[in-house]
Design an enzyme around this catalytic site. Structure first.
Site, PDB file in Angstrom:
ATOM      1  N   ARG A  14       0.818  -1.240   0.000  1.00  0.00           N
ATOM      2  CA  ARG A  14       0.000   0.000   0.000  1.00  0.00           C
ATOM      3  C   ARG A  14       0.839   1.272   0.000  1.00  0.00           C
ATOM      4  NH1 ARG A  14      -2.881  -3.187   3.679  1.00  0.00           N
ATOM      5  NH2 ARG A  14      -4.575  -4.258   2.621  1.00  0.00           N
TER       6      ARG A  14
ATOM      7  N   LYS B  13       0.985  11.271 -11.222  1.00  0.00           N
ATOM      8  CA  LYS B  13       0.112  10.366 -11.973  1.00  0.00           C
ATOM      9  C   LYS B  13       0.922   9.127 -12.326  1.00  0.00           C
ATOM     10  CE  LYS B  13      -3.335  13.281 -14.159  1.00  0.00           C
ATOM     11  NZ  LYS B  13      -3.883  13.742 -15.442  1.00  0.00           N
TER      12      LYS B  13
ATOM     13  N   GLU C 248       5.126  18.472 -25.071  1.00  0.00           N
ATOM     14  CA  GLU C 248       4.577  18.795 -23.739  1.00  0.00           C
ATOM     15  C   GLU C 248       5.101  20.170 -23.269  1.00  0.00           C
ATOM     16  OE1 GLU C 248       2.193  17.006 -22.589  1.00  0.00           O
ATOM     17  OE2 GLU C 248       2.534  14.863 -22.923  1.00  0.00           O
TER      18      GLU C 248
ATOM     19  N   LYS D 253       4.059  23.181 -14.286  1.00  0.00           N
ATOM     20  CA  LYS D 253       3.409  21.943 -13.841  1.00  0.00           C
ATOM     21  C   LYS D 253       3.261  21.939 -12.323  1.00  0.00           C
ATOM     22  CE  LYS D 253       2.339  17.331 -14.251  1.00  0.00           C
ATOM     23  NZ  LYS D 253       2.372  16.104 -15.020  1.00  0.00           N
TER      24      LYS D 253
ATOM     25  N   GLU E 174      -6.860  16.454  -9.988  1.00  0.00           N
ATOM     26  CA  GLU E 174      -7.587  16.777 -11.223  1.00  0.00           C
ATOM     27  C   GLU E 174      -9.098  16.876 -11.043  1.00  0.00           C
ATOM     28  OE1 GLU E 174      -5.807  15.069 -14.795  1.00  0.00           O
ATOM     29  OE2 GLU E 174      -7.774  15.133 -15.725  1.00  0.00           O
TER      30      GLU E 174
ATOM     31  N   ARG F 202      -6.126  21.062 -13.228  1.00  0.00           N
ATOM     32  CA  ARG F 202      -5.127  20.082 -13.712  1.00  0.00           C
ATOM     33  C   ARG F 202      -5.552  19.461 -15.041  1.00  0.00           C
ATOM     34  NH1 ARG F 202      -1.409  15.685 -10.499  1.00  0.00           N
ATOM     35  NH2 ARG F 202      -0.411  14.880 -12.381  1.00  0.00           N
TER      36      ARG F 202
ATOM     37  N   ASN G 110      -4.190  18.273 -20.026  1.00  0.00           N
ATOM     38  CA  ASN G 110      -4.561  17.258 -21.024  1.00  0.00           C
ATOM     39  C   ASN G 110      -4.921  17.868 -22.367  1.00  0.00           C
ATOM     40  OD1 ASN G 110      -4.288  14.918 -19.460  1.00  0.00           O
ATOM     41  ND2 ASN G 110      -6.157  15.457 -18.367  1.00  0.00           N
TER      42      ASN G 110
ATOM     43  N   HIS H  78      -4.759  15.777 -25.487  1.00  0.00           N
ATOM     44  CA  HIS H  78      -4.508  14.388 -25.092  1.00  0.00           C
ATOM     45  C   HIS H  78      -5.670  13.455 -25.429  1.00  0.00           C
ATOM     46  CE1 HIS H  78      -1.045  16.092 -23.171  1.00  0.00           C
ATOM     47  NE2 HIS H  78      -0.699  14.969 -22.581  1.00  0.00           N
TER      48      HIS H  78
ATOM     49  N   HIS I 119      -4.593  10.398 -27.251  1.00  0.00           N
ATOM     50  CA  HIS I 119      -4.743   9.029 -26.743  1.00  0.00           C
ATOM     51  C   HIS I 119      -5.488   8.166 -27.759  1.00  0.00           C
ATOM     52  CE1 HIS I 119      -4.211  10.256 -22.229  1.00  0.00           C
ATOM     53  NE2 HIS I 119      -3.086  10.227 -22.900  1.00  0.00           N
TER      54      HIS I 119
ATOM     55  N   HIS J  40       4.164   9.166 -27.613  1.00  0.00           N
ATOM     56  CA  HIS J  40       3.116   9.911 -26.906  1.00  0.00           C
ATOM     57  C   HIS J  40       3.138  11.395 -27.290  1.00  0.00           C
ATOM     58  CE1 HIS J  40       0.462  11.129 -23.630  1.00  0.00           C
ATOM     59  NE2 HIS J  40       1.364  12.031 -23.275  1.00  0.00           N
TER      60      HIS J  40
HETATM   61  P1  NAD Z   1       9.568   6.327 -22.919  1.00  0.00           P
HETATM   62  O1  NAD Z   1       9.578   6.159 -21.484  1.00  0.00           O
HETATM   63  O2  NAD Z   1       9.076   5.202 -23.758  1.00  0.00           O
HETATM   64  O3  NAD Z   1      11.031   6.718 -23.391  1.00  0.00           O
HETATM   65  C1  NAD Z   1      11.271   6.934 -24.745  1.00  0.00           C
HETATM   66  C2  NAD Z   1      12.451   6.094 -25.271  1.00  0.00           C
HETATM   67  O4  NAD Z   1      13.653   6.712 -24.907  1.00  0.00           O
HETATM   68  C3  NAD Z   1      12.511   4.691 -24.736  1.00  0.00           C
HETATM   69  O5  NAD Z   1      12.961   3.835 -25.755  1.00  0.00           O
HETATM   70  C4  NAD Z   1      13.548   4.809 -23.646  1.00  0.00           C
HETATM   71  O6  NAD Z   1      14.165   3.574 -23.362  1.00  0.00           O
HETATM   72  C5  NAD Z   1      14.493   5.782 -24.254  1.00  0.00           C
HETATM   73  N1  NAD Z   1      15.300   6.550 -23.333  1.00  0.00           N
HETATM   74  C6  NAD Z   1      14.893   7.085 -22.175  1.00  0.00           C
HETATM   75  N2  NAD Z   1      15.846   7.873 -21.688  1.00  0.00           N
HETATM   76  C7  NAD Z   1      16.877   7.820 -22.548  1.00  0.00           C
HETATM   77  C8  NAD Z   1      18.135   8.448 -22.578  1.00  0.00           C
HETATM   78  N3  NAD Z   1      18.512   9.329 -21.655  1.00  0.00           N
HETATM   79  N4  NAD Z   1      18.959   8.161 -23.596  1.00  0.00           N
HETATM   80  C9  NAD Z   1      18.565   7.306 -24.586  1.00  0.00           C
HETATM   81  N5  NAD Z   1      17.362   6.710 -24.615  1.00  0.00           N
HETATM   82  C10 NAD Z   1      16.535   6.983 -23.595  1.00  0.00           C
HETATM   83  O7  NAD Z   1       8.695   7.591 -23.371  1.00  0.00           O
HETATM   84  P2  NAD Z   1       8.466   9.043 -22.741  1.00  0.00           P
HETATM   85  O8  NAD Z   1       8.173   9.916 -23.876  1.00  0.00           O
HETATM   86  O9  NAD Z   1       9.515   9.406 -21.791  1.00  0.00           O
HETATM   87  O10 NAD Z   1       7.135   8.851 -21.884  1.00  0.00           O
HETATM   88  C11 NAD Z   1       5.917   8.541 -22.484  1.00  0.00           C
HETATM   89  C12 NAD Z   1       5.028   7.927 -21.422  1.00  0.00           C
HETATM   90  O11 NAD Z   1       4.799   8.880 -20.407  1.00  0.00           O
HETATM   91  C13 NAD Z   1       3.662   7.522 -21.954  1.00  0.00           C
HETATM   92  O12 NAD Z   1       3.346   6.243 -21.442  1.00  0.00           O
HETATM   93  C14 NAD Z   1       2.725   8.572 -21.374  1.00  0.00           C
HETATM   94  O13 NAD Z   1       1.436   8.074 -21.155  1.00  0.00           O
HETATM   95  C15 NAD Z   1       3.419   8.896 -20.083  1.00  0.00           C
HETATM   96  N6  NAD Z   1       3.094  10.221 -19.548  1.00  0.00           N
HETATM   97  C16 NAD Z   1       2.749  10.286 -18.254  1.00  0.00           C
HETATM   98  C17 NAD Z   1       2.476  11.506 -17.684  1.00  0.00           C
HETATM   99  C18 NAD Z   1       2.168  11.597 -16.216  1.00  0.00           C
HETATM  100  O14 NAD Z   1       1.784  12.664 -15.755  1.00  0.00           O
HETATM  101  N7  NAD Z   1       2.366  10.536 -15.473  1.00  0.00           N
HETATM  102  C19 NAD Z   1       2.562  12.683 -18.448  1.00  0.00           C
HETATM  103  C20 NAD Z   1       2.925  12.564 -19.786  1.00  0.00           C
HETATM  104  C21 NAD Z   1       3.205  11.327 -20.331  1.00  0.00           C
HETATM  105  N1  GLY Z   2       0.263  14.942 -17.756  1.00  0.00           N
HETATM  106  C1  GLY Z   2      -0.987  15.335 -17.215  1.00  0.00           C
HETATM  107  C2  GLY Z   2      -0.984  15.499 -15.746  1.00  0.00           C
HETATM  108  O1  GLY Z   2       0.010  15.285 -15.088  1.00  0.00           O
HETATM  109  O2  GLY Z   2      -1.988  15.845 -15.187  1.00  0.00           O
END
Ligand code: NAD
Ligand code: GLY
Length: 360
Positions: free
Chosen positions: A118, A140, A182, A224, A234, A238, A242, A245, A249, A262
Site C-alpha cells: 500500500r 500520476k 509537452e 506543472k 484533477e 489540472r 490534457n 490528449h 490518446h 506519446h
Molecule cells: P519512454 O519512457 O518510452 O522513453 C522513450 C524512449 O527513450 C525509450 O525507448 C527509452 O528507453 C528511451 N530513453 C529514455 N531515456 C533515454 C536516454 N537518456 N537516452 C537514450 N534513450 C533513452 O517515453 P516518454 O516519452 O519518456 O514517456 C511517455 C510515457 O509517459 C507515456 O506512457 C505517457 O502516457 C506517459 N506520460 C505520463 C504523464 C504523467 O503525468 N504521469 C505525463 C505525460 C506522459
Molecule cells: N500529464 C498530465 C498530468 O500530469 O496531469
C-alpha cells in the site's frame, strides 16, 4: 542547479534541475530512509545510466528490475515483475523504489510503489525530456489497458525528482521532439510569454543548446508544479494539462501502442484541439497557424493518420477519464496562453474537425 518545490503539504517534494546531477549521490540518498532500494529501469537505459546510480548507492541493499523497452509493455503484466522482485527479496514497507527512465518507467514504477504494501518511498530520475518536463512531476502513475491508455493507475507523489539534463545527450532527436510537445503545451494552456519564447528559441532547443534546454525544463516544471499544487487530483485546473490528449490518446490506442510516440500523438491532438477552438470562435486562423507552425518547427507531426476515420476517433475518444456519462469533454483554447476547463462540444462541430482537419 535549480530546485523547485511542488507544494503539497506533508507530501511536498523538490525537483532538482541541472547538469551532472547523477554524479551527486547525496541528492538521491537524502531521500532514502532504509537500506532496501529497488531500481526499476529498462533494457535501453540500464547500459547507459544504471552503473552511475548503483555507484551512488553502494552502501545500500540494491535490487534492480530491467524491463523491456516500449509503451507496449506499460501493462499490468509487466508490472508483476516488479512485485515478484520486491517480494522475493522481502522488501519491507520502508524500502524505496527508484524509477530510472522515461515516462513509461516512471508511470509503471510509481504505480508499483503505490501498490506494494500500500505504498513505499518513490524517487523519480526521469531520463527523457518528456519525463523531465511532465510525467515525473505530479504523481500520476499507472499502466495502459488494451481498451484505453493510462486507464489503470493511482495518484502517488514521488519524494523527489532529479532532472539531470546531461542524460538527454543520449536521447535521439525524435524523442527530444516528442518532449517538446509537452513543453509547448505549457505555453499554450497558461503561459503566452513562454509560448513566444519557444517561437524564438526552437532552433536552439533542437540544437540541444544547454542554456535553452535548462530554461525550457525549468519553465515547464514551474508551470506543472503550480498546476499540481492548485489541483493535485484533477478536479479542476489540472485537466488543462490534457490539452490535445483526448485526440492524442485516441491516436495512440487506435494506431497500436508504440507506433506514434506519446508526444507525437499529443502534437497532432493539440492541432486538432486548436482547429476545434477556432470552430468555436475562440482562436483566430492566425493563432492556429502559429500553433501548427511551432509544432512543425519542433519537427513534430501535425495531422492525424488517414487510417483513423471520424467514427473510429469518436469511439476511441469515448474512453477518456474526463468524460462524464459517456459524453466527450475536451480541453480547448480560449486564446494562446489560456485553456478552458473540460467542455462538452457539439458533436457536429467535433465531427467537422475530425473529418476536415488534416484530411485534405
Ligand atoms: P519512454 O519512457 O518510452 O522513453 C522513450 C524512449 O527513450 C525509450 O525507448 C527509452 O528507453 C528511451 N530513453 C529514455 N531515456 C533515454 C536516454 N537518456 N537516452 C537514450 N534513450 C533513452 O517515453 P516518454 O516519452 O519518456 O514517456 C511517455 C510515457 O509517459 C507515456 O506512457 C505517457 O502516457 C506517459 N506520460 C505520463 C504523464 C504523467 O503525468 N504521469 C505525463 C505525460 C506522459
Ligand atoms: N500529464 C498530465 C498530468 O500530469 O496531469
Amino acid at each position: 542547479m535549480k530546485v523547485l518545490q511542488v507544494e503539497l503539504g506533508e507530501r511536498s517534494y523538490p525537483i532538482y534541475i541541472g547538469s551532472d546531477l547523477l554524479s551527486q549521490p547525496e541528492l538521491l540518498t537524502q531521500h532514502i530512509k532504509a537500506k532496501q532500494v529497488l531500481i526499476v529501469t529498462n533494457t535501453t537505459i540500464a547500459p547507459l545510466y544504471l552503473a552511475t546510480v548503483l555507484e551512488s548507492l553502494h552502501d545500500y541493499c540494491v535490487e534492480t528490475v530491467i524491463l523491456p523497452d516500449g509503451e507496449q509493455y506499460k501493462t499490468l503484466d509487466t508490472i508483476t515483475q516488479i512485485f515478484d522482485t520486491l517480494l522475493a527479496a522481502k522488501f519491507s514497507r520502508n524500502s524505496t523504489l527508484i524509477a530510472l527512465g522515461g515516462g513509461v518507467i516512471g508511470d509503471m514504477g510509481g504505480f508499483a510503489a503505490a501498490c506494494y504494501q500500500r505504498g513505499i518511498r518513490f524517487l523519480q530520475i526521469p531520463t527523457t525530456l518528456l519525463a523531465q518536463v511532465d510525467s515525473s512531476v505530479g504523481g500520476k502513475t499507472g499502466v495502459n489497458h488494451p481498451l484505453g491508455k493510462n486507464m489503470i493507475g493511482a495518484f502517488y507523489q514521488p519524494h523527489c525528482v532529479i532532472a539531470d539534463a546531461s542524460v538527454l545527450d543520449t536521447l535521439d532527436d525524435r524523442q527530444l521532439a516528442a518532449g517538446l510537445a509537452e513543453v509547448i503545451k505549457y505555453g499554450l494552456i497558461r503561459d503566452a510569454e513562454f509560448f513566444a519564447w519557444l517561437e524564438n528559441n526552437m532552433p536552439a532547443l533542437l540544437a540541444r543548446d544547454k542554456t535553452a534546454l535548462a530554461y525550457a525544463i525549468e519553465q515547464s516544471c514551474l508551470n506543472k508544479a503550480q498546476v499540481v499544487t492548485e489541483d493535485e487530483t484533477e478536479t479542476g485546473v489540472r485537466a488543462t494539462l490534457n490539452l490535445g490528449h483526448t485526440f492524442g490518446h485516441a491516436i495512440e490506442t487506435g494506431s497500436g501502442y508504440g507506433h506514434y510516440l506519446h508526444g507525437e500523438a499529443v502534437a497532432i491532438g493539440t492541432c486538432q484541439a486548436a482547429d476545434l477552438s477556432r470552430r468555436k470562435g475562440w482562436l483566430t486562423d492566425a493563432d492556429v497557424n502559429r500553433i501548427i507552425t511551432l509544432f512543425e518547427q519542433a519537427k513534430l507531426p501535425t495531422v492525424p493518420p488517414k487510417a483513423l476515420d471520424s467514427d473510429r476517433f469518436l469511439e476511441l475518444m469515448a474512453v477518456d477519464k474526463k468524460n462524464i456519462d459517456g459524453q466527450i469533454r475536451l480541453i480547448l483554447l480560449e486564446k494562446i496562453g489560456l485553456a478552458t476547463l473540460p467542455v462538452y462540444v457539439e458533436l457536429a462541430l467535433l465531427e467537422m474537425t475530425l473529418k476536415s482537419y488534416g484530411r485534405a
